[in-house]
Design an enzyme around this catalytic site. Structure first.
Site, PDB file in Angstrom:
ATOM      1  N   HIS A 121     -21.698  -0.063   2.292  1.00 59.80           N
ATOM      2  CA  HIS A 121     -22.413  -1.233   2.818  1.00 59.80           C
ATOM      3  C   HIS A 121     -22.411  -1.134   4.341  1.00 59.80           C
ATOM      4  O   HIS A 121     -21.482  -0.574   4.936  1.00 59.80           O
ATOM      5  CB  HIS A 121     -21.646  -2.481   2.360  1.00 59.80           C
ATOM      6  CG  HIS A 121     -22.302  -3.784   2.676  1.00 59.80           C
ATOM      7  ND1 HIS A 121     -22.244  -4.359   3.921  1.00 59.80           N
ATOM      8  CD2 HIS A 121     -23.020  -4.640   1.902  1.00 59.80           C
ATOM      9  CE1 HIS A 121     -22.893  -5.519   3.896  1.00 59.80           C
ATOM     10  NE2 HIS A 121     -23.372  -5.717   2.679  1.00 59.80           N
ATOM     11  N   ASP A 198     -12.692  -1.413   0.511  1.00 61.11           N
ATOM     12  CA  ASP A 198     -13.618  -2.544   0.547  1.00 61.11           C
ATOM     13  C   ASP A 198     -13.779  -3.030  -0.893  1.00 61.11           C
ATOM     14  O   ASP A 198     -14.476  -2.410  -1.696  1.00 61.11           O
ATOM     15  CB  ASP A 198     -14.959  -2.090   1.140  1.00 61.11           C
ATOM     16  CG  ASP A 198     -16.020  -3.181   1.067  1.00 61.11           C
ATOM     17  OD1 ASP A 198     -15.756  -4.237   0.468  1.00 61.11           O
ATOM     18  OD2 ASP A 198     -17.132  -2.953   1.598  1.00 61.11           O
ATOM     19  N   GLN A 201     -16.880  -5.945  -3.995  1.00 64.27           N
ATOM     20  CA  GLN A 201     -17.570  -5.960  -5.300  1.00 64.27           C
ATOM     21  C   GLN A 201     -16.634  -5.626  -6.456  1.00 64.27           C
ATOM     22  O   GLN A 201     -17.103  -5.313  -7.560  1.00 64.27           O
ATOM     23  CB  GLN A 201     -18.743  -4.965  -5.296  1.00 64.27           C
ATOM     24  CG  GLN A 201     -19.822  -5.260  -4.283  1.00 64.27           C
ATOM     25  CD  GLN A 201     -20.639  -6.517  -4.608  1.00 64.27           C
ATOM     26  OE1 GLN A 201     -20.596  -7.036  -5.721  1.00 64.27           O
ATOM     27  NE2 GLN A 201     -21.369  -7.017  -3.624  1.00 64.27           N
ATOM     28  N   LYS A 224     -17.907 -14.275  -2.873  1.00 62.48           N
ATOM     29  CA  LYS A 224     -18.290 -13.395  -3.990  1.00 62.48           C
ATOM     30  C   LYS A 224     -17.306 -13.523  -5.148  1.00 62.48           C
ATOM     31  O   LYS A 224     -17.421 -12.841  -6.154  1.00 62.48           O
ATOM     32  CB  LYS A 224     -18.341 -11.937  -3.511  1.00 62.48           C
ATOM     33  CG  LYS A 224     -19.470 -11.653  -2.516  1.00 62.48           C
ATOM     34  CD  LYS A 224     -19.509 -10.179  -2.177  1.00 62.48           C
ATOM     35  CE  LYS A 224     -20.289  -9.869  -0.931  1.00 62.48           C
ATOM     36  NZ  LYS A 224     -21.733 -10.008  -1.063  1.00 62.48           N
ATOM     37  N   CYS A 362     -28.343  -3.900   2.153  1.00 66.17           N
ATOM     38  CA  CYS A 362     -27.450  -3.563   3.283  1.00 66.17           C
ATOM     39  C   CYS A 362     -26.835  -2.177   3.079  1.00 66.17           C
ATOM     40  O   CYS A 362     -25.640  -1.976   3.350  1.00 66.17           O
ATOM     41  CB  CYS A 362     -26.347  -4.596   3.483  1.00 66.17           C
ATOM     42  SG  CYS A 362     -26.974  -6.192   3.947  1.00 66.17           S
TER      43      CYS A 362
HETATM   44  N1  PLP Z   1     -19.023  -4.693   1.373  1.00 68.61           N
HETATM   45  C1  PLP Z   1     -19.673  -4.730   0.202  1.00 68.61           C
HETATM   46  C2  PLP Z   1     -19.428  -3.656  -0.807  1.00 68.61           C
HETATM   47  C3  PLP Z   1     -20.574  -5.756  -0.078  1.00 68.61           C
HETATM   48  O1  PLP Z   1     -21.231  -5.762  -1.241  1.00 68.61           O
HETATM   49  C4  PLP Z   1     -20.778  -6.761   0.907  1.00 68.61           C
HETATM   50  C5  PLP Z   1     -21.753  -7.836   0.661  1.00 68.61           C
HETATM   51  O2  PLP Z   1     -22.652  -7.724  -0.137  1.00 68.61           O
HETATM   52  C6  PLP Z   1     -20.057  -6.696   2.092  1.00 68.61           C
HETATM   53  C7  PLP Z   1     -19.197  -5.641   2.296  1.00 68.61           C
HETATM   54  C8  PLP Z   1     -20.195  -7.751   3.140  1.00 68.61           C
HETATM   55  O3  PLP Z   1     -19.681  -8.972   2.659  1.00 68.61           O
HETATM   56  P1  PLP Z   1     -19.813 -10.308   3.505  1.00 68.61           P
HETATM   57  O4  PLP Z   1     -21.259 -10.447   3.874  1.00 68.61           O
HETATM   58  O5  PLP Z   1     -19.345 -11.373   2.570  1.00 68.61           O
HETATM   59  O6  PLP Z   1     -18.942 -10.172   4.698  1.00 68.61           O
END
Ligand code: PLP
Length: 404
Positions: A121, A198, A201, A224, A362
């Site tokens: 991401h 990270d 998900q 999430k 993203c």
């Molecule tokens: N990392 C992953 C794998 C994601 O799917 C997302 C959001 O979709 C993020 C980071 C960023 O999360 P946030 O926008 O809640 O900070």
């Protein structure tokens, strides 16, 4: 899993969009909130609102106690050794930025390397790119194979004496791939390299035990995981967090301030400058307790079944391409059908009351690797049903028919 009872906890799931019952399949972007989380927020504002860690008065003490209880709830949820290893942030993005900034300023010099992957991401790409321009570090990128899996042999080749950290998503928000983070951590630690996971998900779909994994950092977002927006978590091993300098300056993160110099608070407060979103933190604890009551084991079994059902049904549609075909997947199906633009598909499904995500999610570098601009993404939560999937599949078929 009593799905009817669970769905009753989420009033929005009974709503109508364009006079059609809502089918919500955009859970990878954000999950809906159960009644208990929304009520907790309301309750805090009505009964316990006062700034935390500052006042001697009753309300402030009570708010502080509840926020610190939530920290312990998060600690136990991911089985961290100490509650001081749990730092509250705005979300995954801020947690990664915190580590990128603070870790690199302590441990990285010009020419040092950070390893990420092609499927990351933007939060786990751009945070490090900022450090490339500030500190002259270099990013190295693990490639993926045709099934959308990381190539660990290539990863081993990328490791060098200059590698300072490996930062990897647990589950891909586009491909659904569950990455072998146990193996990655084992390989990294053999080379004395810490690992950031990270878990944006994954933490809502499967049990995570940071001590068993032995990861050095783990990050996720409250919104999430059925909690409020604007609150997230950074777990970091005490040994790293203690050595890392503060990320932001302000109230609460200090021990003593004078114009001659400032000393900093202990963990985790060193990393929590300013008034935190303590109602959000407390309601995140409520969301976690709600999930724990249902049980992540049951959630995983149910969601895996839905994912398989969804994949099998979509695969029957002529001209469909599914991106991410690993055997180890979680909760996400990304697809395109023929030449139908993902945006057209998303817009038309929306008119049928079906909420999916369209675009690059993203993950533009991943789109470049896949040679596409974007996908349609259905992402599943435990409150979804086979009827939701049937509505999605029928909707896709109708769109295909419209385009002839
Ligand atoms: N990392 C992953 C794998 C994601 O799917 C997302 C959001 O979709 C993020 C980071 C960023 O999360 P946030 O926008 O809640 O900070």
């Amino acid at each position: 899993m009593n799905i009817e009872k669970i769905r009753a906890d989420f009033p929005i799931l009974s709503s109508f969009v364009y006079d059609k019952p809502l089918v919500y399949l955009d859970n990878g972007a954000t999950t809906q909130k159960p009644r208990c989380v929304v009520e907790e927020l309301e309750n805090i504002y009505y009964t316990t609102n006062a700034n935390v860690h500052r006042g001697v008065h009753y309300l402030s003490q009570r708010a502080t106690d509840l926020a610190e209880e939530a920290r312990v709830t998060v600690q136990h949820f991911i089985n961290a050794e100490h509650s001081r290893e749990i730092v509250f942030t705005k979300g995954t993005t801020e947690s990664i930025n915190l580590v990128a900034h603070s870790f690199c300023s302590q441990f990285c010099n010009k020419g040092d390397e950070i390893i990420i992957s092609e499927m990351e991401h933007h939060a786990n790409i751009v945070s490090w790119q900022l450090q490339e321009s500030i500190r002259g570090i270099t990013l190295k990128v693990i490639p993926i194979n045709d099934k959308g899996e990381l190539d660990l042999e290539e990863m081993k080749k990328l490791i060098s004496p200059k590698t300072r950290l490996i930062s990897i998503m647990h589950v891909s928000n586009v491909l659904g791939t569950i990455n072998p983070i146990e193996d990655i951590i084992e390989i990294a630690h053999r080379n004395d390299i810490p690992v950031l996971v990270d878990a944006a998900q994954s933490v809502q779909h499967m049990e995570i035990d940071v001590q068993k994994l032995d990861c050095d950092f783990l990050v996720f977002s409250g919104h999430k995981i059925y909690g409020p927006n604007g609150v997230g978590v950074l777990y970091g091993k005490e040994k790293w967090l203690n050595q890392m300098p503060p990320y932001q300056g302000g109230g609460e993160m200090i021990s003593q301030v004078s114009f001659k110099g400032t000393t900093f608070n202990e963990l985790p407060f060193k990393f929590e400058a300013g008034t935190p979103d303590y109602p959000g933190v407390i309601a995140l604890g409520t969301a976690i307790n709600y999930i724990k009551k249902i049980g992540l084991d049951s959630i995983k079994v149910y969601e895996d079944e839905l994912l398989q059902y969804c994949t099998d049904k979509l695969m029957q549609i002529e001209g469909i391409r599914i991106f991410g075909t690993s055997d180890k997947k979680s909760s996400v199906v990304s697809f395109l059908v023929g030449n139908i633009h993902h945006y057209d598909m998303g817009m038309l499904l929306d008119k049928m009351g079906i909420a999916v995500r369209t675009g690059h999610h993203c993950a533009q570098p991943l789109m470049d690797v896949l040679g596409i601009e974007g996908t349609v993404r259905a992402s599943i939560a435990f409150y979804n049903t086979k009827e939701d999937i049937d509505r999605l599949v029928d909707g896709v078929k109708r769109v295909v028919a419209m385009f002839g």
